[in-house]
Design a protein around this motif. Structure first.
Motif, short mmCIF file in Angstrom:
data_model
loop_
_atom_site.label_atom_id
_atom_site.label_comp_id
_atom_site.label_asym_id
_atom_site.label_seq_id
_atom_site.Cartn_x
_atom_site.Cartn_y
_atom_site.Cartn_z
N GLU A 6 0.80 -1.21 0.26
CA GLU A 6 -0.01 0.21 0.36
C GLU A 6 0.76 1.38 -0.34
O GLU A 6 1.83 1.22 0.70
CB GLU A 6 -0.48 -0.07 1.24
CG GLU A 6 -1.85 -0.99 1.13
CD GLU A 6 -1.41 -2.34 2.14
OE1 GLU A 6 -1.88 -3.61 2.62
OE2 GLU A 6 -0.14 -2.42 2.76
N CYS A 22 -2.75 0.36 -4.25
CA CYS A 22 -2.15 -1.17 -3.95
C CYS A 22 -1.66 -1.79 -4.96
O CYS A 22 -2.27 -2.46 -6.28
CB CYS A 22 -3.54 -2.10 -3.22
SG CYS A 22 -2.78 -3.76 -2.70
N TRP A 36 -10.19 -2.87 0.02
CA TRP A 36 -9.91 -1.60 1.10
C TRP A 36 -10.42 -2.57 2.48
O TRP A 36 -11.46 -1.74 2.13
CB TRP A 36 -9.52 -0.86 0.67
CG TRP A 36 -8.48 -0.14 0.10
CD1 TRP A 36 -8.95 -0.23 -1.77
CD2 TRP A 36 -7.01 -0.30 -0.10
NE1 TRP A 36 -7.63 0.03 -2.39
CE2 TRP A 36 -6.92 0.31 -1.59
CE3 TRP A 36 -6.16 0.68 1.06
CZ2 TRP A 36 -5.28 1.01 -1.76
CZ3 TRP A 36 -4.86 0.50 0.42
CH2 TRP A 36 -4.85 0.60 -0.81
N ARG A 38 -9.73 -2.00 6.84
CA ARG A 38 -8.85 -0.90 8.15
C ARG A 38 -9.05 -1.07 9.84
O ARG A 38 -10.41 -1.89 9.95
CB ARG A 38 -9.31 0.68 7.84
CG ARG A 38 -11.11 1.07 8.12
CD ARG A 38 -11.09 2.67 7.92
NE ARG A 38 -12.38 2.16 8.71
CZ ARG A 38 -13.27 3.98 8.73
NH1 ARG A 38 -13.25 4.61 7.84
NH2 ARG A 38 -14.83 4.05 8.77
N TYR A 93 -5.25 1.10 6.83
CA TYR A 93 -5.80 0.96 5.98
C TYR A 93 -4.68 -0.28 5.51
O TYR A 93 -3.22 -0.48 4.73
CB TYR A 93 -5.76 1.84 4.89
CG TYR A 93 -6.73 2.12 5.47
CD1 TYR A 93 -6.84 3.17 6.76
CD2 TYR A 93 -8.20 2.70 4.74
CE1 TYR A 93 -7.40 4.41 6.68
CE2 TYR A 93 -9.43 3.32 5.75
CZ TYR A 93 -8.73 4.60 6.54
OH TYR A 93 -9.84 5.19 6.55
N CYS A 95 -4.37 -3.06 1.86
CA CYS A 95 -5.27 -3.59 0.42
C CYS A 95 -5.71 -5.16 1.13
O CYS A 95 -4.77 -6.24 1.65
CB CYS A 95 -4.18 -3.32 -0.59
SG CYS A 95 -4.15 -4.27 -1.87
#
Length: 119
Positions: A6, A22, A36, A38, A93, A95
């Motif tokens: 990422e 990504c 995505w 988180r 976050y 990917c």
């Protein structure tokens, strides 16, 4: 070997924008979905947005109207455009890509990028 990285995280003020990307390597299998997720401190990892084969998209209610996921070009599997960021968006976050490997769906993850929304 599938490898995801990422980029685009950072520190931004409330109301600001960031775009995450990504970068994928070794993706030789059929892609089922990309997205995505988180994870904020003390919370479970949650879906932010994803694209499913065929083009349909899925968003967390908390980001609808503010975040947009799009397919990438070349080795970029997807982008996440994040607008009108809020303090509650602060998280790492990740990917994700779902690949069909020998008839089974397997998930692959990047290492994560930190997004901090703070004044």
């Amino acid at each position: 070997q599938v490898h995801l990285v990422e980029s685009g995280g950072g520190v931004v003020q409330p109301g600001g924008s960031l775009r995450l990307a990504c970068l994928g390597a070794g993706i030789t299998f059929s892609i089922n979905d990309m997205g995505w997720y988180r994870q904020a401190p003390g919370k479970q990892r949650e879906l932010v947005a994803r694209i499913i084969t065929g083009g349909s998209t899925d968003y967390a209610d908390s980001v609808k109207g503010r975040f947009t996921i799009t397919r990438g070009n070349g080795r970029i599997t997807s982008y996440l455009q994040m607008n009108r960021l809020e303090a509650e968006d602060t998280a790492v976050y990740y990917c994700n890509v779902g690949l069909w490997v020998a008839g089974s769906l397997r998930d692959y993850w990047g290492q994560g990028t930190q997004v901090t929304v703070s004044s």
